[in-house]
Write a protein that holds these residues in place. Structure first.
Motif, short mmCIF file in Angstrom:
data_model
loop_
_atom_site.label_atom_id
_atom_site.label_comp_id
_atom_site.label_asym_id
_atom_site.label_seq_id
_atom_site.Cartn_x
_atom_site.Cartn_y
_atom_site.Cartn_z
N GLN A 1 0.86 -1.20 0.00
CA GLN A 1 0.00 0.00 0.00
C GLN A 1 0.89 1.23 0.00
OE1 GLN A 1 -3.10 0.02 2.90
NE2 GLN A 1 -3.90 2.01 2.25
N ASP A 2 0.53 2.21 -0.87
CA ASP A 2 1.29 3.46 -0.98
C ASP A 2 0.55 4.57 -0.25
OD1 ASP A 2 3.02 2.08 -2.58
OD2 ASP A 2 2.24 2.89 -4.48
N ILE A 3 1.28 5.26 0.62
CA ILE A 3 0.74 6.44 1.31
C ILE A 3 1.45 7.66 0.73
CG2 ILE A 3 0.43 7.60 3.53
CD1 ILE A 3 0.70 4.87 4.87
N PRO A 4 0.71 8.59 0.15
CA PRO A 4 1.37 9.72 -0.55
C PRO A 4 2.13 10.64 0.40
CG PRO A 4 -1.00 10.09 -0.41
CD PRO A 4 -0.76 8.69 0.07
N THR A 5 3.29 11.08 -0.06
CA THR A 5 4.07 12.07 0.69
C THR A 5 4.07 13.42 -0.01
OG1 THR A 5 6.07 11.30 -0.43
CG2 THR A 5 5.59 10.37 1.74
N ARG A 6 3.59 13.45 -1.25
CA ARG A 6 3.42 14.73 -1.93
C ARG A 6 2.40 14.57 -3.04
NH1 ARG A 6 9.12 15.22 -5.31
NH2 ARG A 6 8.39 14.19 -7.23
N VAL A 7 1.70 15.66 -3.32
CA VAL A 7 0.68 15.69 -4.36
C VAL A 7 0.80 17.02 -5.09
CG1 VAL A 7 -1.80 15.77 -4.84
CG2 VAL A 7 -0.91 14.18 -3.13
N ASP A 8 0.73 16.97 -6.42
CA ASP A 8 0.72 18.19 -7.23
C ASP A 8 -0.72 18.55 -7.56
OD1 ASP A 8 3.44 18.11 -7.15
OD2 ASP A 8 3.69 17.26 -9.16
N ARG A 9 -1.10 19.77 -7.19
CA ARG A 9 -2.48 20.20 -7.38
C ARG A 9 -2.53 21.70 -7.62
NH1 ARG A 9 -4.40 18.00 -2.94
NH2 ARG A 9 -4.30 19.86 -1.63
N ASP A 10 -3.19 22.12 -8.70
CA ASP A 10 -3.36 23.55 -9.00
C ASP A 10 -2.02 24.27 -9.07
OD1 ASP A 10 -6.11 23.16 -8.98
OD2 ASP A 10 -6.27 23.62 -6.84
N GLN A 11 -1.06 23.64 -9.77
CA GLN A 11 0.28 24.21 -9.97
C GLN A 11 1.02 24.45 -8.65
OE1 GLN A 11 -0.34 27.70 -12.46
NE2 GLN A 11 -0.28 26.45 -14.31
N GLN A 12 0.61 23.69 -7.61
CA GLN A 12 1.29 23.75 -6.33
C GLN A 12 1.68 22.33 -5.93
OE1 GLN A 12 1.81 26.63 -4.60
NE2 GLN A 12 0.63 27.97 -5.94
N ARG A 13 2.78 22.20 -5.24
CA ARG A 13 3.21 20.89 -4.74
C ARG A 13 3.03 20.87 -3.22
NH1 ARG A 13 8.25 18.29 -7.31
NH2 ARG A 13 6.53 17.74 -8.73
N TYR A 14 2.13 19.99 -2.77
CA TYR A 14 1.85 19.85 -1.34
C TYR A 14 2.60 18.64 -0.82
CZ TYR A 14 -1.94 23.14 -2.26
OH TYR A 14 -2.66 24.25 -2.62
N SER A 15 3.37 18.84 0.24
CA SER A 15 4.15 17.75 0.85
C SER A 15 3.55 17.39 2.20
CB SER A 15 5.61 18.18 1.01
OG SER A 15 6.19 18.47 -0.25
N PHE A 16 3.62 16.12 2.52
CA PHE A 16 3.01 15.62 3.76
C PHE A 16 4.06 14.88 4.58
CE2 PHE A 16 -0.02 15.21 0.20
CZ PHE A 16 -0.88 16.24 0.54
N THR A 17 3.89 14.95 5.90
CA THR A 17 4.75 14.21 6.82
C THR A 17 3.95 13.03 7.37
OG1 THR A 17 5.97 16.21 7.44
CG2 THR A 17 6.11 14.32 8.93
N ILE A 18 4.42 11.84 7.10
CA ILE A 18 3.75 10.62 7.55
C ILE A 18 4.54 10.07 8.75
CG2 ILE A 18 2.82 8.39 6.88
CD1 ILE A 18 1.77 10.76 5.24
N SER A 19 3.86 9.82 9.84
CA SER A 19 4.55 9.34 11.05
C SER A 19 3.69 8.29 11.77
CB SER A 19 4.85 10.51 11.98
OG SER A 19 3.64 11.17 12.36
N ASP A 20 4.30 7.69 12.81
CA ASP A 20 3.61 6.70 13.66
C ASP A 20 2.98 5.58 12.83
OD1 ASP A 20 4.26 8.34 15.81
OD2 ASP A 20 2.37 9.44 15.70
N ILE A 21 3.74 5.06 11.89
CA ILE A 21 3.23 3.98 11.05
C ILE A 21 3.35 2.65 11.81
CG2 ILE A 21 3.51 2.77 8.86
CD1 ILE A 21 4.81 5.29 7.74
#
Length: 552
Positions: free
Chosen positions: A68-88
């Motif tokens: 299973q893939d959990i996204p760490t970044r997504v490109d949306r509306d010409q912006q790159r949103y990055s996410f911090t994934i923790s406590d897996i």
């Protein structure tokens, strides 16, 4: 014997049936590996952190590993949103499951052995709450997705703080999401959103989007702009407004610069030749406004005719004698130029001209080699004089200082535009600055060396040119008419009406005697009369103009 035949027939039929069944089984499509169900329990807290618990129920599957893939970044509306994934973490039947983690470019891939029963995967996400353009806070997160198995049903709920103004649930293949099969929220005071979606293919997602006003949930976004040429050229209100401002200020700057350049060397009213009345019409010349300078000012450059006018002026002022020589040019007269001691001082350019045309009592037919060698010096000296009296701001051979500044501005605007294209959405502003710089460059190259003083003098000389066309020369006192008209002739060469004033000179001669030496500056051949002056001086000007800058 019949029993043997029957036995073999029965065996043959059984073999055919067995083969047919096997072929049908072999031809049937294999079913994809699938999970029975996924149940999601998620909670978004006021700090903007979401915790996800995903319970996966597996039946018999044809894979040995679940990924299973959990996204760490997504490109949306010409912006790159990055996410911090923790406590897996993951558990099965109360026992922790060992997860194999692989960090991909835009996701974390988790793998564990595929076993029947329930497995619960848990993790927390920071960065899923973003600020919207209308001043609100949006929570967007794929509560489920990236699984390598088809799922018959995904259901669950996401608990959020009170105050949400809009809920949405979408599911399906990334890039082609549809509304979830069912979802509801905000009923009976419950702030949680519940959802269900059926038949999700492998790698499909279920995504929640919930909007809040400012306050209930903190913004945790980690966002960076994604470069694209289209984004850098965004024609938004701010971009267009700033672009217009740059263009307006640039235009005003160019107008102000041009005005400053024209006014930079204004030295007051200059003395120029003019007519005076009183006891008769008199032509008053100016030592600071010789005919060569007048001609140079009127067309902005030194021409052969300006040198000829200077020669005529030097002759009538007593520095030079023009003596006609009969038949020296195959029937066309030649002229001997002899230096004399004039009563007034010479300008530097006049001295250079006099030196060039009178060396060793030069004839006009022999001028080309001598003047060609001195032509650059004559032009330079005349231009220097134009600058000295303030009629020119600079030498014509030198570019306007504005050219350097304009090139500097163009290079700077190009660099700025490249930076704006690379890092901002304001590239249009850079292009506006480039347009202003190009306009300044064009204006600088086309900038005339004539100063504001020179322009004012040129206007007055235009009036003198009109007077030369219209003045009644009969009002000049007859006693000194030839001398008065002699002073006019050199200026008429560069300002016009030359023929008119030559006619006036002929009319001033009232006797029938020879006039070979009547003019102090021009001597004709023996028996020469004033009536021959127009033809002879026309010939003098034509021949001398051709000889002045001819190359040997």
């Amino acid at each position: 014997m019949h029993q043997g035949y029957a036995r073999r027939a029965i065996q043959l039929v059984l073999a055919l049936v067995t083969g047919l069944v096997a072929s049908v089984v072999a031809a049937a499509p294999a079913q994809a590996a699938s999970a029975t169900s996924v149940v999601i329990g998620a909670e978004l807290d006021r700090a903007g952190v979401v915790t996800v618990h995903e319970t996966l129920t597996l039946g018999e599957v044809a894979v040995s590993q679940v990924t299973q893939d959990i996204p760490t970044r997504v490109d949306r509306d010409q912006q790159r949103y990055s996410f911090t994934i923790s406590d897996i973490s993951a558990i099965r039947d109360g026992v922790p499951v060992t997860l194999e983690r692989t960090d991909l470019a835009d996701a974390i891939r988790l793998s564990w052995p595929a076993q029947t029963g329930e497995t619960t995967l848990s993790y927390t996400v920071t960065g899923a709450t973003t600020a919207t353009v209308d001043g609100k806070v949006s929570f967007i997160w794929p509560l489920f997705g990236g699984l390598n198995l088809d799922v018959a049903q995904v259901s669950g709920e996401v608990a959020v703080p009170a105050g949400a103004t809009n809920y949405d649930c979408a599911a399906g293949t990334v890039g082609a999401l549809v509304t979830c099969s069912t979802y509801s929220a905000g009923t009976h005071g419950d702030t949680a959103m519940t959802f269900t979606h059926h038949d999700i293919a492998a790698q499909g997602v279920v995504q929640a989007e919930i909007v809040f006003p400012v306050g209930p949930v903190a913004v945790t976004q980690d966002v960076a702009a994604i470069w694209s040429l289209g984004r850098s050229l965004t024609p938004g209100g701010a971009q267009l407004g700033l672009m217009a401002l740059v263009l307006v200020l640039g235009a005003l700057g160019l107008v102000g610069w041009r005005h400053a350049m024209l006014a930079s060397t204004d030295r007051g009213a200059a003395e120029i030749p003019h007519f005076e009345g009183g006891d008769g019409l008199h032509f008053v010349t100016s030592p600071t406004s010789g005919p060569g300078m007048v001609g140079t000012l009127m067309d902005g450059r030194v021409d052969p005719i300006d040198i000829v006018a200077t020669v005529l002026d030097l002759a009538q002022r007593g520095h030079l004698l023009i003596r006609e020589q009969p038949g020296s040019l195959g029937g066309v007269p030649d002229w001997l130029l002899t230096r004399r001691d004039g009563a007034d001082d010479l300008k530097e350019y006049e001295r250079v001209v006099l030196d060039a045309v009178t060396s060793d009592s030069t004839t006009v037919s022999n001028l080309s080699g001598r003047v060609a060698a001195a032509s650059d010096q004559i032009q330079a000296a005349l231009y220097d004089e134009m600058v000295a009296v303030g009629w020119f701001r600079r030498l014509p051979s030198r570019r306007s200082p504005g050219v350097v500044w304009a090139w500097t501005g163009l290079v700077a605007s190009v660099v700025a535009t490249c930076v704006l294209i690379a890092f901002t959405t304001f590239a249009l502003v850079g292009f506006a600055a480039m347009a202003v710089a190009i306009g300044a460059l064009a204006a600088a190259y086309r900038s005339s060396p004539v100063s504001s003083t020179g322009r004012a003098v040129a206007v007055r000389l235009e009036e003198l040119s009109r007077q030369l066309r219209e003045r009644d020369y009969s009002s000049i006192p007859s006693a000194g008419r030839c001398a008065e008209i002699s002073r006019v002739l050199a200026y008429a060469v560069v300002l016009g009406s030359w023929d008119r004033w030559l006619t006036a000179m002929v009319a001033a001669d009232e006797d029938q005697d020879s006039d070979a030496t009547d003019l102090p500056w021009y001597h004709g051949r023996a028996g020469w009369t004033m009536s021959e002056l127009p033809v002879d001086l026309d010939g003098f000007i034509t021949v001398m103009t051709g000889r002045l800058f001819a190359r040997t």
